[in-house]
Design a protein around this motif. Structure first.
Motif, PDB file in Angstrom:
ATOM      1  N   THR A  23      10.674  -5.304  -9.387  1.00  0.00           N
ATOM      2  CA  THR A  23       9.228  -5.122  -9.458  1.00  0.00           C
ATOM      3  C   THR A  23       8.984  -3.653  -9.727  1.00  0.00           C
ATOM      4  O   THR A  23       9.456  -2.787  -8.980  1.00  0.00           O
ATOM      5  CB  THR A  23       8.532  -5.517  -8.142  1.00  0.00           C
ATOM      6  N   ARG A  25       6.430  -0.646  -9.815  1.00  0.00           N
ATOM      7  CA  ARG A  25       5.174  -0.326  -9.132  1.00  0.00           C
ATOM      8  C   ARG A  25       4.023  -0.181 -10.131  1.00  0.00           C
ATOM      9  O   ARG A  25       4.225   0.272 -11.251  1.00  0.00           O
ATOM     10  CB  ARG A  25       5.305   0.984  -8.356  1.00  0.00           C
ATOM     11  N   PRO A  26       2.811  -0.526  -9.701  1.00  0.00           N
ATOM     12  CA  PRO A  26       1.657  -0.304 -10.577  1.00  0.00           C
ATOM     13  C   PRO A  26       1.448   1.201 -10.776  1.00  0.00           C
ATOM     14  O   PRO A  26       1.789   2.006  -9.907  1.00  0.00           O
ATOM     15  CB  PRO A  26       0.495  -0.938  -9.818  1.00  0.00           C
ATOM     16  N   GLU A  28      -0.865   4.306 -13.549  1.00  0.00           N
ATOM     17  CA  GLU A  28      -1.979   4.469 -14.485  1.00  0.00           C
ATOM     18  C   GLU A  28      -1.682   3.804 -15.831  1.00  0.00           C
ATOM     19  O   GLU A  28      -2.576   3.558 -16.615  1.00  0.00           O
ATOM     20  CB  GLU A  28      -2.343   5.952 -14.673  1.00  0.00           C
ATOM     21  N   GLY A  30      -0.474   0.753 -16.036  1.00  0.00           N
ATOM     22  CA  GLY A  30      -0.718  -0.683 -15.930  1.00  0.00           C
ATOM     23  C   GLY A  30      -0.398  -1.246 -14.563  1.00  0.00           C
ATOM     24  O   GLY A  30       0.036  -0.540 -13.658  1.00  0.00           O
ATOM     25  N   ALA A  31      -0.605  -2.545 -14.448  1.00  0.00           N
ATOM     26  CA  ALA A  31      -0.372  -3.273 -13.200  1.00  0.00           C
ATOM     27  C   ALA A  31       1.127  -3.422 -12.942  1.00  0.00           C
ATOM     28  O   ALA A  31       1.953  -3.202 -13.828  1.00  0.00           O
ATOM     29  CB  ALA A  31      -1.015  -4.653 -13.303  1.00  0.00           C
ATOM     30  N   ALA A  32       1.457  -3.826 -11.715  1.00  0.00           N
ATOM     31  CA  ALA A  32       2.851  -4.103 -11.372  1.00  0.00           C
ATOM     32  C   ALA A  32       3.377  -5.186 -12.297  1.00  0.00           C
ATOM     33  O   ALA A  32       2.632  -6.064 -12.738  1.00  0.00           O
ATOM     34  CB  ALA A  32       2.951  -4.555  -9.922  1.00  0.00           C
ATOM     35  N   GLU A  33       4.652  -5.105 -12.612  1.00  0.00           N
ATOM     36  CA  GLU A  33       5.264  -6.119 -13.455  1.00  0.00           C
ATOM     37  C   GLU A  33       6.714  -6.305 -13.071  1.00  0.00           C
ATOM     38  O   GLU A  33       7.282  -5.503 -12.332  1.00  0.00           O
ATOM     39  CB  GLU A  33       5.133  -5.780 -14.938  1.00  0.00           C
ATOM     40  N   SER A  86       6.253 -13.727  -9.950  1.00  0.00           N
ATOM     41  CA  SER A  86       5.203 -12.715  -9.853  1.00  0.00           C
ATOM     42  C   SER A  86       5.750 -11.461  -9.191  1.00  0.00           C
ATOM     43  O   SER A  86       6.629 -11.545  -8.328  1.00  0.00           O
ATOM     44  CB  SER A  86       4.036 -13.241  -9.023  1.00  0.00           C
ATOM     45  N   GLU A  89       3.521  -7.918  -4.303  1.00  0.00           N
ATOM     46  CA  GLU A  89       2.251  -7.234  -4.152  1.00  0.00           C
ATOM     47  C   GLU A  89       1.940  -6.928  -2.702  1.00  0.00           C
ATOM     48  O   GLU A  89       0.843  -6.517  -2.372  1.00  0.00           O
ATOM     49  CB  GLU A  89       1.122  -8.059  -4.782  1.00  0.00           C
TER      50      GLU A  89
END
Length: 101
Positions: A23, A25-26, A28, A30-33, A86, A89
């Motif tokens: 994973t 980390r989110p 600037e 973008g979101a976590a992926e 996913s 989070e």
């Protein structure tokens, strides 16, 4: 043995070159992926560290340790699953693998 589809602390990730899910980390950007990564012991193309599995000589995609939140072993082939899991989070303070350390 822990369930294969469970997120775990990066400190326990294998550093033997095997591919794992991580994973990211989110930020600037973008979101976590989730990405497929491996530990490289370093070579003429880059220093020791985590690399995206789609890295290639001359085009290394490296992940600094703080950028990776947790990891999971590659799941077994499952034809009914059409995508990656996913991203984690939860809060960083929570236990990812149930260890009390």
């Amino acid at each position: 043995m822990a369930e294969p589809d469970q997120w775990r602390h990066m400190a326990s990730a294998p550093k033997n070159g095997s591919r794992i899910l991580v994973t990211i980390r989110p930020s600037e950007q973008g979101a976590a992926e989730v990405d497929l990564a491996y530990w490289s012991h370093g070579d003429q193309f880059g220093p020791e560290g985590w690399r995206a599995s789609d890295s290639s000589p001359g085009r290394i995609i490296a992940y600094p340790e703080p950028e990776l939140k947790c990891w999971m072993p590659m799941p077994a082939a499952n034809l009914s699953r059409s995508s990656m899991p996913s991203p984690w989070e939860g809060e960083d303070e929570q236990q990812l693998d149930g260890s009390g350390i």
